[in-house]
Scaffold this motif. Structure first.
Motif, PDB file in Angstrom:
ATOM      1  N   CYS A 132       6.382 -19.387  -7.622  1.00  0.00           N
ATOM      2  CA  CYS A 132       7.400 -18.344  -7.427  1.00  0.00           C
ATOM      3  C   CYS A 132       6.806 -16.970  -7.664  1.00  0.00           C
ATOM      4  N   ILE A 133       6.069 -16.843  -8.767  1.00  0.00           N
ATOM      5  CA  ILE A 133       5.465 -15.547  -9.087  1.00  0.00           C
ATOM      6  C   ILE A 133       4.439 -15.170  -8.020  1.00  0.00           C
ATOM      7  N   ALA A 134       3.594 -16.116  -7.650  1.00  0.00           N
ATOM      8  CA  ALA A 134       2.567 -15.827  -6.640  1.00  0.00           C
ATOM      9  C   ALA A 134       3.200 -15.375  -5.329  1.00  0.00           C
ATOM     10  N   ASP A 135       4.314 -16.005  -4.957  1.00  0.00           N
ATOM     11  CA  ASP A 135       5.013 -15.638  -3.725  1.00  0.00           C
ATOM     12  C   ASP A 135       5.514 -14.210  -3.755  1.00  0.00           C
ATOM     13  N   LEU A 136       5.923 -13.766  -4.927  1.00  0.00           N
ATOM     14  CA  LEU A 136       6.572 -12.461  -5.048  1.00  0.00           C
ATOM     15  C   LEU A 136       5.622 -11.355  -5.475  1.00  0.00           C
ATOM     16  N   ASP A 137       4.472 -11.751  -6.018  1.00  0.00           N
ATOM     17  CA  ASP A 137       3.565 -10.785  -6.641  1.00  0.00           C
ATOM     18  C   ASP A 137       2.667 -10.131  -5.598  1.00  0.00           C
ATOM     19  N   VAL A 138       3.187  -9.109  -4.942  1.00  0.00           N
ATOM     20  CA  VAL A 138       2.519  -8.508  -3.798  1.00  0.00           C
ATOM     21  C   VAL A 138       1.184  -7.863  -4.171  1.00  0.00           C
ATOM     22  N   ASP A 139       1.140  -7.164  -5.308  1.00  0.00           N
ATOM     23  CA  ASP A 139      -0.121  -6.503  -5.674  1.00  0.00           C
ATOM     24  C   ASP A 139      -0.995  -7.373  -6.577  1.00  0.00           C
ATOM     25  N   GLN A 140      -0.575  -8.606  -6.806  1.00  0.00           N
ATOM     26  CA  GLN A 140      -1.347  -9.603  -7.543  1.00  0.00           C
ATOM     27  C   GLN A 140      -1.780  -9.146  -8.920  1.00  0.00           C
ATOM     28  N   ASP A 141      -0.834  -8.537  -9.663  1.00  0.00           N
ATOM     29  CA  ASP A 141      -1.171  -8.158 -11.034  1.00  0.00           C
ATOM     30  C   ASP A 141      -0.597  -9.168 -12.035  1.00  0.00           C
ATOM     31  N   GLY A 142      -0.095 -10.291 -11.528  1.00  0.00           N
ATOM     32  CA  GLY A 142       0.347 -11.356 -12.426  1.00  0.00           C
ATOM     33  C   GLY A 142       1.805 -11.252 -12.853  1.00  0.00           C
ATOM     34  N   GLN A 143       2.485 -10.211 -12.419  1.00  0.00           N
ATOM     35  CA  GLN A 143       3.915 -10.084 -12.712  1.00  0.00           C
ATOM     36  C   GLN A 143       4.613  -9.486 -11.502  1.00  0.00           C
ATOM     37  N   VAL A 144       5.920  -9.590 -11.494  1.00  0.00           N
ATOM     38  CA  VAL A 144       6.676  -9.140 -10.334  1.00  0.00           C
ATOM     39  C   VAL A 144       7.555  -7.957 -10.716  1.00  0.00           C
ATOM     40  N   SER A 145       7.356  -6.837 -10.035  1.00  0.00           N
ATOM     41  CA  SER A 145       8.187  -5.657 -10.278  1.00  0.00           C
ATOM     42  C   SER A 145       9.408  -5.730  -9.372  1.00  0.00           C
ATOM     43  N   TYR A 146      10.415  -4.931  -9.669  1.00  0.00           N
ATOM     44  CA  TYR A 146      11.594  -4.917  -8.803  1.00  0.00           C
ATOM     45  C   TYR A 146      11.252  -4.536  -7.356  1.00  0.00           C
ATOM     46  N   PRO A 147      10.409  -3.507  -7.148  1.00  0.00           N
ATOM     47  CA  PRO A 147      10.049  -3.194  -5.761  1.00  0.00           C
ATOM     48  C   PRO A 147       9.459  -4.390  -5.007  1.00  0.00           C
ATOM     49  N   GLU A 148       8.586  -5.159  -5.670  1.00  0.00           N
ATOM     50  CA  GLU A 148       8.033  -6.337  -5.003  1.00  0.00           C
ATOM     51  C   GLU A 148       9.145  -7.333  -4.688  1.00  0.00           C
ATOM     52  N   PHE A 149      10.011  -7.529  -5.659  1.00  0.00           N
ATOM     53  CA  PHE A 149      11.091  -8.499  -5.547  1.00  0.00           C
ATOM     54  C   PHE A 149      11.998  -8.193  -4.358  1.00  0.00           C
ATOM     55  N   ILE A 150      12.423  -6.938  -4.258  1.00  0.00           N
ATOM     56  CA  ILE A 150      13.364  -6.596  -3.181  1.00  0.00           C
ATOM     57  C   ILE A 150      12.667  -6.592  -1.814  1.00  0.00           C
ATOM     58  N   LEU A 151      11.401  -6.204  -1.777  1.00  0.00           N
ATOM     59  CA  LEU A 151      10.684  -6.206  -0.499  1.00  0.00           C
ATOM     60  C   LEU A 151      10.564  -7.621   0.055  1.00  0.00           C
ATOM     61  N   VAL A 152      10.173  -8.551  -0.820  1.00  0.00           N
ATOM     62  CA  VAL A 152      10.037  -9.941  -0.380  1.00  0.00           C
ATOM     63  C   VAL A 152      11.411 -10.484   0.011  1.00  0.00           C
ATOM     64  N   TRP A 153      12.401 -10.196  -0.830  1.00  0.00           N
ATOM     65  CA  TRP A 153      13.764 -10.678  -0.609  1.00  0.00           C
ATOM     66  C   TRP A 153      14.303 -10.197   0.736  1.00  0.00           C
ATOM     67  N   LYS A 154      14.107  -8.921   1.023  1.00  0.00           N
ATOM     68  CA  LYS A 154      14.714  -8.338   2.222  1.00  0.00           C
ATOM     69  C   LYS A 154      13.903  -8.537   3.492  1.00  0.00           C
ATOM     70  N   TYR A 155      12.588  -8.527   3.377  1.00  0.00           N
ATOM     71  CA  TYR A 155      11.773  -8.453   4.593  1.00  0.00           C
ATOM     72  C   TYR A 155      11.009  -9.730   4.946  1.00  0.00           C
ATOM     73  N   ARG A 156      10.847 -10.651   4.006  1.00  0.00           N
ATOM     74  CA  ARG A 156      10.119 -11.871   4.341  1.00  0.00           C
ATOM     75  C   ARG A 156      10.900 -12.676   5.369  1.00  0.00           C
ATOM     76  N   LYS A 157      10.170 -13.118   6.393  1.00  0.00           N
ATOM     77  CA  LYS A 157      10.802 -13.988   7.391  1.00  0.00           C
ATOM     78  C   LYS A 157      10.998 -15.361   6.776  1.00  0.00           C
ATOM     79  N   GLN A 158      12.199 -15.880   6.902  1.00  0.00           N
ATOM     80  CA  GLN A 158      12.506 -17.183   6.271  1.00  0.00           C
ATOM     81  C   GLN A 158      11.759 -18.312   6.954  1.00  0.00           C
TER      82      GLN A 158
END
Length: 153
Positions: free
Chosen positions: A127-153
């Motif tokens: 889950c973290i790897a999927d959401l962790d866009v900049d690969q710093d080992g944690q997920v920020s809100y910006p990463e979370f919403i970008l993946v949530w809104k823009y990832r193709k299902q």
């Protein structure tokens, strides 16, 4: 407690700006916007990206600097109503409320949930790897919403 535009914290804005400004030149370009959406598993046309940049670009320079970024970030996040549920979900996972979801927090949430039967640690890491866009080992809100809104299902 409603989150208003003004309430988007400076820290969130800085984190988001860093994600977008991939070459660290202090400007977010159409290219960088498209690349970021692709990075989160989505797809944005040149025209869409250009349109978003144009809306936020006060000085018409073609790039969005930090002072213009709040506007771009609002456009990217979209309708406030839709965003509230995404924020709620993020808050639910961000157990210590520091603005980041860690692997430990994800694990704690997954452990409470009977839905995941297989190896919960693996699930949490995935889950973290999927959401962790900049690969710093944690997920920020910006990463979370970008993946949530823009990832193709």
């Amino acid at each position: 407690h409603k989150v208003s535009m003004a309430e988007v914290k400076e820290t969130e804005l800085e984190v988001a700006f860093k994600l977008f400004d991939q070459d660290k030149d202090g400007l977010v370009t159409t290219e960088e916007l498209k690349m970021l959406i692709e990075k989160v598993g989505g797809c944005m046309s040149e025209g869409e990206a250009r349109g978003m940049i144009r809306q936020a670009n006060k000085d018409r320079s073609g790039g969005i600097d930090y002072s213009e970024f709040r506007k771009l970030w609002a456009i990217v996040r979209g309708e406030e109503e839709d965003e509230l549920e995404i924020r709620e979900e993020f808050r639910r996972l961000d157990l210590d409320k520091n603005g980041f979801i860690t692997k430990e927090e994800m694990l704690a949430v997954i452990s409470d949930c009977d839905y995941f039967v297989s190896d919960k640690l693996v699930e949490a890491q995935k889950c973290i790897a999927d959401l962790d866009v900049d690969q710093d080992g944690q997920v920020s809100y910006p990463e979370f919403i970008l993946v949530w809104k823009y990832r193709k299902q």
